[in-house]
Motif scaffolding. Structure first.
Motif, PDB file in Angstrom:
ATOM      1  N   GLY A 130       0.799  -1.214   0.000  1.00  0.00           N
ATOM      2  CA  GLY A 130       0.000   0.000   0.000  1.00  0.00           C
ATOM      3  C   GLY A 130       0.834   1.267   0.000  1.00  0.00           C
ATOM      4  O   GLY A 130       0.297   2.367   0.183  1.00  0.00           O
ATOM      5  N   TYR A 131       2.152   1.119  -0.244  1.00  0.00           N
ATOM      6  CA  TYR A 131       3.073   2.270  -0.216  1.00  0.00           C
ATOM      7  C   TYR A 131       2.624   3.397  -1.150  1.00  0.00           C
ATOM      8  O   TYR A 131       2.453   4.546  -0.733  1.00  0.00           O
ATOM      9  CB  TYR A 131       4.492   1.805  -0.590  1.00  0.00           C
ATOM     10  CG  TYR A 131       5.341   2.849  -1.282  1.00  0.00           C
ATOM     11  CD1 TYR A 131       5.885   3.910  -0.577  1.00  0.00           C
ATOM     12  CD2 TYR A 131       5.581   2.783  -2.665  1.00  0.00           C
ATOM     13  CE1 TYR A 131       6.654   4.884  -1.221  1.00  0.00           C
ATOM     14  CE2 TYR A 131       6.345   3.734  -3.306  1.00  0.00           C
ATOM     15  CZ  TYR A 131       6.885   4.786  -2.587  1.00  0.00           C
ATOM     16  OH  TYR A 131       7.627   5.740  -3.217  1.00  0.00           O
ATOM     17  N   VAL A 135       1.168   7.259  -0.191  1.00  0.00           N
ATOM     18  CA  VAL A 135       1.868   8.501  -0.524  1.00  0.00           C
ATOM     19  C   VAL A 135       0.985   9.389  -1.410  1.00  0.00           C
ATOM     20  O   VAL A 135       0.883  10.602  -1.187  1.00  0.00           O
ATOM     21  CB  VAL A 135       3.205   8.205  -1.227  1.00  0.00           C
ATOM     22  CG1 VAL A 135       3.885   9.510  -1.667  1.00  0.00           C
ATOM     23  CG2 VAL A 135       4.147   7.424  -0.310  1.00  0.00           C
ATOM     24  N   VAL A 136       0.350   8.793  -2.407  1.00  0.00           N
ATOM     25  CA  VAL A 136      -0.495   9.575  -3.316  1.00  0.00           C
ATOM     26  C   VAL A 136      -1.642  10.237  -2.562  1.00  0.00           C
ATOM     27  O   VAL A 136      -1.977  11.410  -2.810  1.00  0.00           O
ATOM     28  CB  VAL A 136      -1.027   8.672  -4.450  1.00  0.00           C
ATOM     29  CG1 VAL A 136      -2.110   9.401  -5.253  1.00  0.00           C
ATOM     30  CG2 VAL A 136       0.106   8.244  -5.369  1.00  0.00           C
ATOM     31  N   SER A 137      -2.248   9.514  -1.648  1.00  0.00           N
ATOM     32  CA  SER A 137      -3.362  10.088  -0.886  1.00  0.00           C
ATOM     33  C   SER A 137      -2.881  11.109   0.140  1.00  0.00           C
ATOM     34  O   SER A 137      -3.609  12.067   0.457  1.00  0.00           O
ATOM     35  CB  SER A 137      -4.150   8.974  -0.178  1.00  0.00           C
ATOM     36  OG  SER A 137      -3.312   8.279   0.734  1.00  0.00           O
ATOM     37  N   ILE A 156      -8.018   9.136  -7.407  1.00  0.00           N
ATOM     38  CA  ILE A 156      -9.375   8.784  -6.936  1.00  0.00           C
ATOM     39  C   ILE A 156      -9.352   7.412  -6.270  1.00  0.00           C
ATOM     40  O   ILE A 156      -9.933   7.217  -5.189  1.00  0.00           O
ATOM     41  CB  ILE A 156     -10.379   8.801  -8.118  1.00  0.00           C
ATOM     42  CG1 ILE A 156     -10.543  10.237  -8.635  1.00  0.00           C
ATOM     43  CG2 ILE A 156     -11.728   8.230  -7.673  1.00  0.00           C
ATOM     44  CD1 ILE A 156     -11.376  10.338  -9.904  1.00  0.00           C
ATOM     45  N   ARG A 157      -8.654   6.452  -6.908  1.00  0.00           N
ATOM     46  CA  ARG A 157      -8.572   5.108  -6.330  1.00  0.00           C
ATOM     47  C   ARG A 157      -7.830   5.114  -5.002  1.00  0.00           C
ATOM     48  O   ARG A 157      -8.154   4.347  -4.093  1.00  0.00           O
ATOM     49  CB  ARG A 157      -7.876   4.153  -7.310  1.00  0.00           C
ATOM     50  CG  ARG A 157      -8.690   3.812  -8.548  1.00  0.00           C
ATOM     51  CD  ARG A 157      -8.086   2.609  -9.271  1.00  0.00           C
ATOM     52  NE  ARG A 157      -6.683   2.833  -9.631  1.00  0.00           N
ATOM     53  CZ  ARG A 157      -6.305   3.389 -10.781  1.00  0.00           C
ATOM     54  NH1 ARG A 157      -7.231   3.812 -11.662  1.00  0.00           N
ATOM     55  NH2 ARG A 157      -5.030   3.533 -11.051  1.00  0.00           N
ATOM     56  N   ALA A 158      -6.809   5.989  -4.902  1.00  0.00           N
ATOM     57  CA  ALA A 158      -6.015   6.043  -3.670  1.00  0.00           C
ATOM     58  C   ALA A 158      -6.847   6.491  -2.475  1.00  0.00           C
ATOM     59  O   ALA A 158      -6.569   6.112  -1.334  1.00  0.00           O
ATOM     60  CB  ALA A 158      -4.827   6.983  -3.867  1.00  0.00           C
ATOM     61  N   SER A 159      -7.864   7.286  -2.739  1.00  0.00           N
ATOM     62  CA  SER A 159      -8.704   7.777  -1.637  1.00  0.00           C
ATOM     63  C   SER A 159      -9.705   6.733  -1.165  1.00  0.00           C
ATOM     64  O   SER A 159     -10.316   6.884  -0.099  1.00  0.00           O
ATOM     65  CB  SER A 159      -9.452   9.041  -2.075  1.00  0.00           C
ATOM     66  OG  SER A 159     -10.329   8.756  -3.166  1.00  0.00           O
ATOM     67  N   GLN A 160      -9.861   5.658  -1.923  1.00  0.00           N
ATOM     68  CA  GLN A 160     -10.804   4.610  -1.552  1.00  0.00           C
ATOM     69  C   GLN A 160     -10.130   3.587  -0.635  1.00  0.00           C
ATOM     70  O   GLN A 160      -9.032   3.126  -0.908  1.00  0.00           O
ATOM     71  CB  GLN A 160     -11.341   3.914  -2.814  1.00  0.00           C
ATOM     72  CG  GLN A 160     -12.094   4.855  -3.747  1.00  0.00           C
ATOM     73  CD  GLN A 160     -12.447   4.208  -5.067  1.00  0.00           C
ATOM     74  OE1 GLN A 160     -12.040   3.073  -5.343  1.00  0.00           O
ATOM     75  NE2 GLN A 160     -13.210   4.913  -5.901  1.00  0.00           N
ATOM     76  N   ARG A 166      -3.930   2.869   5.661  1.00  0.00           N
ATOM     77  CA  ARG A 166      -3.156   3.555   6.694  1.00  0.00           C
ATOM     78  C   ARG A 166      -2.850   2.625   7.858  1.00  0.00           C
ATOM     79  O   ARG A 166      -1.720   2.602   8.366  1.00  0.00           O
ATOM     80  CB  ARG A 166      -3.922   4.788   7.179  1.00  0.00           C
ATOM     81  CG  ARG A 166      -3.795   5.989   6.251  1.00  0.00           C
ATOM     82  CD  ARG A 166      -4.590   7.164   6.744  1.00  0.00           C
ATOM     83  NE  ARG A 166      -4.364   8.354   5.919  1.00  0.00           N
ATOM     84  CZ  ARG A 166      -5.115   9.432   5.971  1.00  0.00           C
ATOM     85  NH1 ARG A 166      -6.159   9.490   6.794  1.00  0.00           N
ATOM     86  NH2 ARG A 166      -4.828  10.473   5.192  1.00  0.00           N
ATOM     87  N   ARG A 167      -3.847   1.868   8.297  1.00  0.00           N
ATOM     88  CA  ARG A 167      -3.615   0.936   9.407  1.00  0.00           C
ATOM     89  C   ARG A 167      -2.556  -0.096   9.026  1.00  0.00           C
ATOM     90  O   ARG A 167      -1.679  -0.439   9.819  1.00  0.00           O
ATOM     91  CB  ARG A 167      -4.928   0.252   9.785  1.00  0.00           C
ATOM     92  CG  ARG A 167      -5.846   1.114  10.642  1.00  0.00           C
ATOM     93  CD  ARG A 167      -6.955   0.287  11.263  1.00  0.00           C
ATOM     94  NE  ARG A 167      -7.855  -0.249  10.236  1.00  0.00           N
ATOM     95  CZ  ARG A 167      -8.944   0.385   9.803  1.00  0.00           C
ATOM     96  NH1 ARG A 167      -9.257   1.574  10.315  1.00  0.00           N
ATOM     97  NH2 ARG A 167      -9.717  -0.161   8.885  1.00  0.00           N
ATOM     98  N   SER A 168      -2.641  -0.569   7.759  1.00  0.00           N
ATOM     99  CA  SER A 168      -1.675  -1.566   7.296  1.00  0.00           C
ATOM    100  C   SER A 168      -0.264  -0.968   7.247  1.00  0.00           C
ATOM    101  O   SER A 168       0.708  -1.610   7.676  1.00  0.00           O
ATOM    102  CB  SER A 168      -2.068  -2.070   5.904  1.00  0.00           C
ATOM    103  OG  SER A 168      -1.082  -2.923   5.371  1.00  0.00           O
ATOM    104  N   VAL A 169      -0.156   0.261   6.729  1.00  0.00           N
ATOM    105  CA  VAL A 169       1.151   0.922   6.636  1.00  0.00           C
ATOM    106  C   VAL A 169       1.716   1.170   8.031  1.00  0.00           C
ATOM    107  O   VAL A 169       2.918   0.946   8.278  1.00  0.00           O
ATOM    108  CB  VAL A 169       1.029   2.243   5.855  1.00  0.00           C
ATOM    109  CG1 VAL A 169       2.278   3.104   6.051  1.00  0.00           C
ATOM    110  CG2 VAL A 169       0.830   1.960   4.369  1.00  0.00           C
TER     111      VAL A 169
END
Length: 355
Positions: A130-131, A135-137, A156-160, A166-169
């Protein structure tokens, strides 16, 4: 440790007549610099700053560079993205091949609203699941990430599903930081062990290291042989140093650099030329040596009628006569040209000067 000095910056400001206060671009790459300092005070008009391929562990002291647009910190030892909020004009940041594992630190770039390009290739954080989405979001102003354009659809996909990413990162980041803590602890133990080992060893009289100092007798044949031939144990240690697998960390990179510097310094000392002994012009038995240090052309002619010897010596064009000193003796002639000796003995009435 190599420090950024005013002289270092001025030498790289020749295109700006060595003026550093108005400097807009400076390259300080491959200087073994271990800390960013002074640049923010000396060069506040900087737009481009190259600091790649050094040993810098932390981004600092750049907050005054309000006009900075491009910062290259590739190939350093940086682990956290920080202290760039003051660089209001920053458009491109290159952190290729560093040790950034705290991916959440990219959020510190949110205030850099003009940032368009970010490079994190070769950092541990790029291996996180999910790196790119994270970063994009986190940085909506980015146009390119690691050289790849951020499209509108990707944003748009990054915001979904962002909360899950975030929890995974954060979980992956926590695991990485725990591993880094163990690596740092291991590096500290290794350094402490090597320091204790060095204290226990005794230096031989020839400057080399021996277990027993009594085995190194100055001037002995065995000691001379040790100097001429490399120690097999030392060669083995060198092979082990480079071939033993280890983690690629800031500590291991710094250790390799220190090792190379020590080898380079030792080689330079070994290759240092001994000062030349003063040239002998007259031997102990009174024989005059033929010397031509300045390597000048000359001719000697004997005047049969007047019983004279004429020395014709070619000197440098436009040379001041004060740089020439002539000393004529019954058995030799000595000419000093710009501090270099031209000397030869006289045989009867003929001077025989050999170069």
């Amino acid at each position: 440790m190599v420090h950024i000095t005013e002289d270092m910056v001025r030498r790289r400001a020749e295109h700006n007549e060595c003026q550093i206060s108005s400097l807009e671009e400076v390259s300080l790459h491959q200087q073994d610099i271990e800390r960013i300092e002074h640049i923010g005070r000396w060069c506040q008009d900087l737009r481009i700053l190259y600091l790649q391929n050094n040993l810098i562990p932390r981004i600092e002291n750049l907050g005054r560079l309000k006009k900075l647009q491009y910062l290259n910190l590739a190939l350093n030892n940086i682990e956290v993205i920080e202290n760039l909020e003051g660089c209001e004009s920053l458009q491109k940041l290159d952190l290729t091949v560093n040790f950034v594992g705290r991916l959440s630190s990219v959020e510190s770039l949110q205030s850099n609203i003009h940032l368009r390009e970010l490079f994190l290739v070769g950092n541990p954080c790029t291996e996180f699941k999910g790196y790119r989405q994270y970063v994009v979001s986190s940085l909506p102003q980015l146009k390119f990430l690691d050289g790849t354009e951020v499209s509108r659809s990707e944003r748009i996909r990054a915001s979904q599903g962002l909360d899950e990413v975030r929890r995974s990162v954060w979980e992956q980041e926590r695991e990485y930081l725990e591993r880094r803590a163990r690596e740092k602890e291991e590096a500290q133990r290794k350094a402490a062990g090597e320091e204790r080992g060095n204290k226990e060893r005794k230096p031989g009289s020839d400057g080399r290291w021996y277990t027993d100092i009594n085995n190194a007798v100055p001037g002995s044949e065995e000691n001379k042989e040790n100097v001429m031939n490399p120690d097999p144990d030392e060669e083995q240690q060198e092979r082990e140093f480079w071939h033993t697998p280890c983690s690629f960390t800031p500590e291991s990179r710094l250790e390799a650099h220190r090792h190379l510097e020590e080898k380079k310094t030792a080689k330079e000392k070994e290759n240092e030329k001994k000062p030349k002994a003063p040239r002998t012009l007259i031997t102990a038995d009174g024989r005059v040596m033929n010397v031509n240090e300045p390597k000048l052309d000359f001719s000697l002619t004997e005047g049969e009628e007047n019983n004279t010897v004429v020395l014709d010596l070619a000197v440098y064009r436009h040379m001041d006569t004060s740089l020439i000193d002539v000393d004529v003796q019954p058995s030799y002639v000595r000419v000093l040209v710009k501090g270099k000796v031209r000397c030869g003995g006289l045989k009867r009435t003929v001077t025989n000067l050999l170069g």
